[in-house]
Design a protein around this motif. Structure first.
Motif, PDB file in Angstrom:
ATOM      1  N   SER A  20      -1.885 -11.320  -3.054  1.00 32.86           N
ATOM      2  CA  SER A  20      -2.802 -10.183  -3.069  1.00 32.86           C
ATOM      3  C   SER A  20      -2.820  -9.469  -1.720  1.00 32.86           C
ATOM      4  CB  SER A  20      -4.218 -10.665  -3.424  1.00 32.86           C
ATOM      5  OG  SER A  20      -5.124  -9.591  -3.417  1.00 32.86           O
ATOM      6  N   ASP A  21      -2.750 -10.248  -0.626  1.00 42.18           N
ATOM      7  CA  ASP A  21      -2.715  -9.642   0.709  1.00 42.18           C
ATOM      8  C   ASP A  21      -1.455  -8.799   0.891  1.00 42.18           C
ATOM      9  OD1 ASP A  21      -5.112 -10.827   1.514  1.00 42.18           O
ATOM     10  OD2 ASP A  21      -4.092 -12.652   2.190  1.00 42.18           O
ATOM     11  N   LEU A  22      -0.333  -9.330   0.440  1.00 43.46           N
ATOM     12  CA  LEU A  22       0.955  -8.688   0.693  1.00 43.46           C
ATOM     13  C   LEU A  22       1.240  -7.525  -0.246  1.00 43.46           C
ATOM     14  CD1 LEU A  22       3.186 -11.838   1.348  1.00 43.46           C
ATOM     15  CD2 LEU A  22       2.245 -10.264   3.046  1.00 43.46           C
ATOM     16  N   TRP A  23       0.773  -7.602  -1.494  1.00 43.67           N
ATOM     17  CA  TRP A  23       1.182  -6.616  -2.494  1.00 43.67           C
ATOM     18  C   TRP A  23       0.017  -5.812  -3.083  1.00 43.67           C
ATOM     19  CZ3 TRP A  23       6.059  -5.447  -2.330  1.00 43.67           C
ATOM     20  CH2 TRP A  23       6.970  -6.399  -1.868  1.00 43.67           C
ATOM     21  N   SER A  24      -1.190  -6.005  -2.598  1.00 40.79           N
ATOM     22  CA  SER A  24      -2.359  -5.165  -2.912  1.00 40.79           C
ATOM     23  C   SER A  24      -2.434  -4.713  -4.377  1.00 40.79           C
ATOM     24  CB  SER A  24      -2.347  -3.923  -2.018  1.00 40.79           C
ATOM     25  OG  SER A  24      -2.328  -4.279  -0.665  1.00 40.79           O
ATOM     26  N   PRO A  25      -2.896  -5.575  -5.275  1.00 44.65           N
ATOM     27  CA  PRO A  25      -3.023  -5.192  -6.685  1.00 44.65           C
ATOM     28  C   PRO A  25      -3.878  -3.946  -6.907  1.00 44.65           C
ATOM     29  CG  PRO A  25      -3.304  -7.564  -6.435  1.00 44.65           C
ATOM     30  CD  PRO A  25      -3.270  -6.984  -5.053  1.00 44.65           C
ATOM     31  N   ASP A  26      -4.883  -3.714  -6.049  1.00 41.41           N
ATOM     32  CA  ASP A  26      -5.714  -2.514  -6.211  1.00 41.41           C
ATOM     33  C   ASP A  26      -4.899  -1.247  -5.969  1.00 41.41           C
ATOM     34  OD1 ASP A  26      -5.424  -3.320  -3.569  1.00 41.41           O
ATOM     35  OD2 ASP A  26      -7.337  -2.458  -2.926  1.00 41.41           O
ATOM     36  N   VAL A  27      -4.020  -1.266  -4.964  1.00 36.75           N
ATOM     37  CA  VAL A  27      -3.158  -0.105  -4.714  1.00 36.75           C
ATOM     38  C   VAL A  27      -2.123   0.032  -5.827  1.00 36.75           C
ATOM     39  CG1 VAL A  27      -1.543   0.965  -3.091  1.00 36.75           C
ATOM     40  CG2 VAL A  27      -3.488  -0.346  -2.219  1.00 36.75           C
ATOM     41  N   MET A  28      -1.647  -1.109  -6.331  1.00 36.47           N
ATOM     42  CA  MET A  28      -0.705  -1.092  -7.452  1.00 36.47           C
ATOM     43  C   MET A  28      -1.341  -0.423  -8.667  1.00 36.47           C
ATOM     44  SD  MET A  28       1.250  -4.345  -9.214  1.00 36.47           S
ATOM     45  CE  MET A  28       1.768  -4.985  -7.610  1.00 36.47           C
ATOM     46  N   LEU A  29      -2.612  -0.772  -8.950  1.00 31.04           N
ATOM     47  CA  LEU A  29      -3.327  -0.175 -10.077  1.00 31.04           C
ATOM     48  C   LEU A  29      -3.544   1.321  -9.843  1.00 31.04           C
ATOM     49  CD1 LEU A  29      -4.895  -0.425 -12.725  1.00 31.04           C
ATOM     50  CD2 LEU A  29      -6.920  -1.066 -11.378  1.00 31.04           C
ATOM     51  N   LEU A  30      -3.921   1.697  -8.613  1.00 32.12           N
ATOM     52  CA  LEU A  30      -4.131   3.105  -8.296  1.00 32.12           C
ATOM     53  C   LEU A  30      -2.839   3.902  -8.480  1.00 32.12           C
ATOM     54  CD1 LEU A  30      -6.040   5.303  -7.209  1.00 32.12           C
ATOM     55  CD2 LEU A  30      -5.326   4.657  -4.892  1.00 32.12           C
ATOM     56  N   TYR A  71       3.218   3.549  -2.594  1.00 31.60           N
ATOM     57  CA  TYR A  71       2.942   2.123  -2.744  1.00 31.60           C
ATOM     58  C   TYR A  71       3.592   1.314  -1.623  1.00 31.60           C
ATOM     59  CZ  TYR A  71       2.633  -2.565  -4.589  1.00 31.60           C
ATOM     60  OH  TYR A  71       2.359  -3.902  -4.721  1.00 31.60           O
ATOM     61  N   ALA A  72       4.792   1.711  -1.204  1.00 28.58           N
ATOM     62  CA  ALA A  72       5.461   1.015  -0.104  1.00 28.58           C
ATOM     63  C   ALA A  72       4.619   1.080   1.165  1.00 28.58           C
ATOM     64  CB  ALA A  72       6.844   1.619   0.139  1.00 28.58           C
ATOM     65  N   ALA A  73       4.000   2.233   1.400  1.00 34.51           N
ATOM     66  CA  ALA A  73       3.212   2.418   2.618  1.00 34.51           C
ATOM     67  C   ALA A  73       1.849   1.751   2.536  1.00 34.51           C
ATOM     68  CB  ALA A  73       3.036   3.912   2.908  1.00 34.51           C
ATOM     69  N   GLN A  74       1.213   1.805   1.371  1.00 38.76           N
ATOM     70  CA  GLN A  74      -0.166   1.347   1.255  1.00 38.76           C
ATOM     71  C   GLN A  74      -0.331  -0.007   0.577  1.00 38.76           C
ATOM     72  OE1 GLN A  74      -1.811   3.246   3.534  1.00 38.76           O
ATOM     73  NE2 GLN A  74      -3.523   3.391   2.119  1.00 38.76           N
ATOM     74  N   GLY A  75       0.640  -0.421  -0.227  1.00 39.47           N
ATOM     75  CA  GLY A  75       0.443  -1.625  -1.011  1.00 39.47           C
ATOM     76  C   GLY A  75       1.428  -2.742  -0.793  1.00 39.47           C
TER      77      GLY A  75
END
Length: 298
Positions: A20-30, A71-75
């Motif tokens: 979750s820290d590395l791949w940010s599911p919230d950013v993935m969902l956004l 996503y690469a930049a934020q997630g």
């Protein structure tokens, strides 16, 4: 230091980051929600809007590429390691968000949708003010430079909410800075052309140089945030990482601005050559079809 010990150092320095820290599911969902909204609005739902047309294949490709970059930049791990350990990755993240992402989004979204977004009078007025070339260039580059003043950067880094707010403001001003270059609305009075656009791009490159130079040519580490962070790589200390970050930012900025400059200059030169041709040798104008002409009317 052998490779085994080196990897151990990286793992311990990373603090046992979770998926979750590395791949940010919230950013993935956004990112997924952005994709769904775009393809519905510019696809099957476009008929619900007056004078709307589907997005072209080129626009769809550009939007998908923009989502990947977002996503690469934020997630992705770029965001996690850039925020906690490596200034160079933080600068890579910023380079993507402010120099690569805005022009792609401006080109990917159909003109009718931009017109719809800025239909409210107050938004239209705000757009007119924020996209004046002088205002847009000074605002983005000033905020960007202030952000990298050490005490401002360190203060923002200590407060995640303030850091997020500053990044959102920077991103919005980056869009306004790119607007006179890309000009997604054909009736936009602030769009530039020819030599004015070339001068505007060049001016942006000059205005951002002091911030990059401050980082690249500093004689000591500037940011306490990264001085106190664990060192992930033995060969990349805090000072080297800082200098690498400044170089990355300047290289990406030069690459993007240089590419846009070349493209704009080519189109300007092509238009100038075309205008110099005798009237009988100039290409005939392309007539736009209207419902009346398509039905045989006048």
């Amino acid at each position: 230091m052998d490779s085994h010990n080196h990897l151990q150092g990286v793992s311990s320095g990373a603090g046992g980051a979770s998926f979750s820290d590395l791949w940010s599911p919230d950013v993935m969902l956004l990112t997924l929600l952005f994709a769904i909204a775009y393809f519905l609005m510019t696809g099957p739902f476009h008929q619900r809007f007056d004078r709307a047309t589907p997005a072209t294949t080129k626009q769809k490709i550009l939007f998908v590429f923009a989502l990947i970059l977002f996503y690469a930049a934020q997630g992705s791990p770029i965001s996690y390691y850039g925020h906690h350990y490596l200034f160079s990755l933080h600068m890579l993240q910023q380079s993507i968000l402010y120099f690569a992402l805005p022009p792609l989004v401006l080109l990917a979204v159909p003109e009718w949708l931009w017109a719809r977004i800025f239909q409210p009078k107050w938004l239209k007025t705000l757009l007119r003010i924020m996209t004046q070339p002088l205002v847009a260039a000074l605002l983005f580059n000033t905020l960007f430079s202030f952000y990298h003043i050490p005490f401002i950067f360190d203060a923002a880094a200590l407060n995640h909410e303030w850091m997020s707010v500053y990044h959102v403001v920077l991103l919005l001003t980056a869009f306004s800075m790119w607007w006179p270059i890309v000009s997604p609305l054909s009736d936009n009075q602030k769009q530039l052309a020819g030599l004015k656009k070339l001068a505007y791009i060049f001016a942006n490159g000059v205005l951002i140089t002091p911030a990059c130079a401050l980082i690249i040519f500093a004689e000591n580490p500037l940011y306490a945030t990264y001085m106190q962070a664990p060192q992930l790589f033995e060969s990349l200390n805090t000072f080297s990482d800082q200098r690498l970050g400044g170089i990355i930012m300047k290289l990406v900025q030069e690459l993007v601005y240089g590419s846009v400059l070349a493209y704009v200059f080519y189109n300007w030169y092509k238009q100038e050559k075309q205008d110099d041709l005798p009237m009988d040798q100039q290409p005939a104008p392309i007539l736009m079809k209207t419902p009346a002409t398509e039905e045989g009317g006048v």
